[in-house]
Write a protein that holds these residues in place. Structure first.
Motif, PDB file in Angstrom:
ATOM      1  N   ALA A 113       0.832  -1.204   0.000  1.00 50.35           N
ATOM      2  CA  ALA A 113       0.000   0.000   0.000  1.00 50.35           C
ATOM      3  C   ALA A 113       0.869   1.258   0.000  1.00 50.35           C
ATOM      4  N   ALA A 114       1.942   1.249   0.787  1.00 48.01           N
ATOM      5  CA  ALA A 114       2.848   2.404   0.812  1.00 48.01           C
ATOM      6  C   ALA A 114       3.523   2.601  -0.541  1.00 48.01           C
ATOM      7  N   PHE A 115       3.949   1.505  -1.175  1.00 46.76           N
ATOM      8  CA  PHE A 115       4.516   1.608  -2.525  1.00 46.76           C
ATOM      9  C   PHE A 115       3.507   2.205  -3.494  1.00 46.76           C
ATOM     10  N   LEU A 116       2.253   1.752  -3.409  1.00 53.67           N
ATOM     11  CA  LEU A 116       1.217   2.227  -4.317  1.00 53.67           C
ATOM     12  C   LEU A 116       0.915   3.706  -4.095  1.00 53.67           C
ATOM     13  N   VAL A 117       0.966   4.157  -2.852  1.00 57.30           N
ATOM     14  CA  VAL A 117       0.772   5.587  -2.575  1.00 57.30           C
ATOM     15  C   VAL A 117       1.860   6.403  -3.265  1.00 57.30           C
ATOM     16  N   GLY A 118       3.110   5.943  -3.169  1.00 55.63           N
ATOM     17  CA  GLY A 118       4.202   6.637  -3.841  1.00 55.63           C
ATOM     18  C   GLY A 118       4.046   6.620  -5.351  1.00 55.63           C
ATOM     19  N   LEU A 119       3.636   5.485  -5.902  1.00 53.68           N
ATOM     20  CA  LEU A 119       3.419   5.381  -7.344  1.00 53.68           C
ATOM     21  C   LEU A 119       2.300   6.304  -7.803  1.00 53.68           C
ATOM     22  N   ALA A 120       1.189   6.314  -7.055  1.00 51.26           N
ATOM     23  CA  ALA A 120       0.066   7.180  -7.419  1.00 51.26           C
ATOM     24  C   ALA A 120       0.479   8.647  -7.386  1.00 51.26           C
ATOM     25  N   ASP A 121       1.214   9.020  -6.372  1.00 52.44           N
ATOM     26  CA  ASP A 121       1.689  10.404  -6.256  1.00 52.44           C
ATOM     27  C   ASP A 121       2.551  10.782  -7.455  1.00 52.44           C
ATOM     28  N   ARG A 122       3.435   9.870  -7.859  1.00 57.64           N
ATOM     29  CA  ARG A 122       4.323  10.153  -8.995  1.00 57.64           C
ATOM     30  C   ARG A 122       3.533  10.282 -10.301  1.00 57.64           C
ATOM     31  N   MET A 123       2.565   9.400 -10.509  1.00 53.34           N
ATOM     32  CA  MET A 123       1.796   9.454 -11.751  1.00 53.34           C
ATOM     33  C   MET A 123       0.960  10.732 -11.835  1.00 53.34           C
ATOM     34  N   ILE A 124       0.381  11.151 -10.719  1.00 52.47           N
ATOM     35  CA  ILE A 124      -0.382  12.403 -10.707  1.00 52.47           C
ATOM     36  C   ILE A 124       0.542  13.587 -10.976  1.00 52.47           C
ATOM     37  N   THR A 125       1.736  13.562 -10.398  1.00 50.54           N
ATOM     38  CA  THR A 125       2.709  14.627 -10.625  1.00 50.54           C
ATOM     39  C   THR A 125       3.142  14.683 -12.087  1.00 50.54           C
ATOM     40  N   LEU A 126       3.397  13.520 -12.679  1.00 46.81           N
ATOM     41  CA  LEU A 126       3.761  13.469 -14.093  1.00 46.81           C
ATOM     42  C   LEU A 126       2.642  14.030 -14.964  1.00 46.81           C
ATOM     43  N   ALA A 127       1.399  13.667 -14.650  1.00 45.94           N
ATOM     44  CA  ALA A 127       0.267  14.153 -15.431  1.00 45.94           C
ATOM     45  C   ALA A 127       0.092  15.668 -15.273  1.00 45.94           C
ATOM     46  N   ALA A 128       0.247  16.165 -14.047  1.00 49.27           N
ATOM     47  CA  ALA A 128       0.098  17.601 -13.815  1.00 49.27           C
ATOM     48  C   ALA A 128       1.189  18.386 -14.528  1.00 49.27           C
ATOM     49  N   ASP A 129       2.413  17.875 -14.480  1.00 43.67           N
ATOM     50  CA  ASP A 129       3.518  18.555 -15.174  1.00 43.67           C
ATOM     51  C   ASP A 129       3.282  18.577 -16.684  1.00 43.67           C
ATOM     52  N   TYR A 130       2.789  17.459 -17.221  1.00 47.70           N
ATOM     53  CA  TYR A 130       2.524  17.406 -18.659  1.00 47.70           C
ATOM     54  C   TYR A 130       1.395  18.363 -19.028  1.00 47.70           C
ATOM     55  N   ALA A 131       0.370  18.466 -18.165  1.00 46.80           N
ATOM     56  CA  ALA A 131      -0.763  19.347 -18.436  1.00 46.80           C
ATOM     57  C   ALA A 131      -0.347  20.822 -18.449  1.00 46.80           C
ATOM     58  N   LYS A 132       0.716  21.149 -17.734  1.00 46.02           N
ATOM     59  CA  LYS A 132       1.216  22.526 -17.735  1.00 46.02           C
ATOM     60  C   LYS A 132       1.965  22.845 -19.027  1.00 46.02           C
ATOM     61  N   GLU A 133       2.547  21.809 -19.651  1.00 46.62           N
ATOM     62  CA  GLU A 133       3.378  22.021 -20.834  1.00 46.62           C
ATOM     63  C   GLU A 133       2.607  21.855 -22.144  1.00 46.62           C
ATOM     64  N   ARG A 134       1.681  20.903 -22.165  1.00 49.05           N
ATOM     65  CA  ARG A 134       0.976  20.578 -23.415  1.00 49.05           C
ATOM     66  C   ARG A 134       0.019  21.708 -23.781  1.00 49.05           C
ATOM     67  N   GLN A 135       0.187  22.252 -24.971  1.00 48.13           N
ATOM     68  CA  GLN A 135      -0.635  23.357 -25.450  1.00 48.13           C
ATOM     69  C   GLN A 135      -1.746  22.843 -26.361  1.00 48.13           C
ATOM     70  N   GLN A 136      -2.927  23.390 -26.177  1.00 50.38           N
ATOM     71  CA  GLN A 136      -4.069  23.087 -27.037  1.00 50.38           C
ATOM     72  C   GLN A 136      -4.952  24.329 -27.097  1.00 50.38           C
ATOM     73  N   PHE A 137      -5.314  24.706 -28.301  1.00 53.56           N
ATOM     74  CA  PHE A 137      -6.089  25.930 -28.512  1.00 53.56           C
ATOM     75  C   PHE A 137      -5.383  27.153 -27.933  1.00 53.56           C
ATOM     76  N   GLY A 138      -4.053  27.108 -28.002  1.00 55.96           N
ATOM     77  CA  GLY A 138      -3.270  28.259 -27.591  1.00 55.96           C
ATOM     78  C   GLY A 138      -3.046  28.408 -26.106  1.00 55.96           C
ATOM     79  N   GLN A 139      -3.383  27.395 -25.319  1.00 61.48           N
ATOM     80  CA  GLN A 139      -3.171  27.475 -23.872  1.00 61.48           C
ATOM     81  C   GLN A 139      -2.901  26.083 -23.304  1.00 61.48           C
ATOM     82  N   PRO A 140      -2.285  25.993 -22.122  1.00 59.64           N
ATOM     83  CA  PRO A 140      -1.994  24.679 -21.535  1.00 59.64           C
ATOM     84  C   PRO A 140      -3.278  23.907 -21.267  1.00 59.64           C
ATOM     85  N   ILE A 141      -3.244  22.598 -21.491  1.00 58.59           N
ATOM     86  CA  ILE A 141      -4.452  21.811 -21.260  1.00 58.59           C
ATOM     87  C   ILE A 141      -4.810  21.762 -19.779  1.00 58.59           C
ATOM     88  N   GLY A 142      -3.845  22.045 -18.915  1.00 53.46           N
ATOM     89  CA  GLY A 142      -4.135  22.079 -17.492  1.00 53.46           C
ATOM     90  C   GLY A 142      -5.056  23.213 -17.086  1.00 53.46           C
TER      91      GLY A 142
END
Length: 372
Positions: free
Chosen positions: A233-262
């Protein structure tokens, strides 16, 4: 009451994150995936040596046995950071399962030998022969016709010198053995997560390797099942945290319709839902660690709650992260797949979420010893 971690526990977690940031970045994971079997052994040995220098494998081993003498509350942060980095080595099986069990079974000679190898940092200890079912721990081992050879599914066999193996016979009940690796025949098993070492091991039954049998072995196996649920469970908490962080970072960078998808409300809601699920699983995981550290009578309930909630949180985080990344999330070039594969593998290991919810229900339906 103060439920926060101590300064020392926070510093330990930070030290592990810094170390794994150097030793286990995504570039190292990619190298590990692509390496030959011999090269993987070399890479794993180097990383395990670094973890041993930190004392991670022997955190729960008493100081009189050359360990650090810490508790599961100290270890839960280490496991969380290992999940954040998707550490390939069997730290859970060695530090969370084998180490405390071997320490509890001292002064048995086979336990002393195995524990000595563990704390010296030579190699991790593999664990097998234990499964988690609705009725509690069960043994997936099979027996040959002569009754002297066992076959078990083992995690961490590739790099270990000692295997901690359990089996259950209809007549004699549970047995727990510490078996030298050279006495076993190992066959690698294909898995979704190629970095996770899963093997089928054939091992001989011998009185020289026996650690415990009967009621004592059954209690040890049951506690190991709880430790496996809480640790994963502790490993999974760390994995979930990392995946959410990766997704949030990507959402800040990925542009769509002239603005970040985040900036889009739909993406924000996806990430927020995943974060909420994670933050509900995190305290349940910490509670399970505390219950193990203080030997609470509710430890099985708490461990099952933690595993069920953390599995659900990691599964949702993987789906959300994949959706935010879009088609690129499926590709080998995207780092996300390292964490998704590990999350999917661990979610179903040591009992999946549905199994642990049924265990919690079964525990809740048992009559109280104080009931009339």
């Amino acid at each position: 009451m103060d439920f926060s971690f101590s300064d020392e526990q926070t510093e330990l977690r930070q030290a592990v994150r810094q170390t794994l940031g150097r030793e286990c970045p995504t570039a190292a994971l990619r190298e590990f995936y692509e390496a030959t079997p011999d090269r993987r052994v070399t890479l794993a040995a180097q990383r395990w040596g670094t973890l041993s220098a930190l004392g991670a494998p022997g955190l729960l081993v008493p100081e009189v046995a050359d360990g650090l003498g810490l508790s599961d509350v100290d270890l839960v942060g280490v496991f969380e950071e290992a999940g954040w980095s998707a550490l390939p080595e069997p730290l859970l099986e060695t530090a969370g399962l084998a180490a405390p069990m071997l320490a509890a079974l001292l002064p048995a000679p086979s336990a002393a030998r195995a524990l000595g190898a563990l704390v010296s940092g030579n190699a991790p200890v593999a664990v097998g022969g234990i499964d988690v079912g609705v009725g509690g721990p069960s043994s997936p081992t099979t027996v040959t016709a002569d009754g002297m050879l066992r076959t078990a599914r083992v995690v961490g066999a590739r790099d270990a010198t000692v295997y901690l193996l359990a089996c259950r016979d209809p007549d004699s009940g549970w047995q727990l053995h510490a078996v030298p690796a050279h006495a076993c025949t190992v066959h690698a098993t294909a898995t979704l997560d190629a970095a996770r070492d899963l093997s089928t091991v054939h091992w001989p039954l011998s009185s020289d390797t026996l650690l415990a049998y009967g009621v004592a072995a059954e209690a040890s196996v049951s506690l190991m099942a709880d430790r496996a649920a809480a640790g994963s469970a502790a490993f999974l908490v760390g994995l979930a945290d990392r995946m959410i962080t990766l997704a949030a970072d990507y959402a800040k960078e990925r542009q769509q319709f002239g603005q970040p998808i985040g900036s889009f409300q739909a993406v924000k809601h996806l990430l927020a839902n995943a974060r909420v699920k994670l933050e509900f699983a995190r305290p349940a995981t910490y509670r399970a660690a505390w219950s193990l550290a203080t030997a609470q009578p509710t430890v099985s309930h708490d461990a099952s709650m933690a595993k069920a909630m953390a599995s659900d949180a990691a599964d949702l985080a993987a789906r959300v992260a994949l959706q935010v990344h879009g088609a690129i999330g499926y590709t080998w070039e995207c780092d996300l797949h390292f964490f998704m594969k590990r999350a999917w593998a661990l979610s179903s290991s040591w009992g999946d979420a549905a199994t642990h919810r049924q265990l919690v229900l079964a525990q809740a339906q048992r009559p109280s010893p104080l009931a009339p």
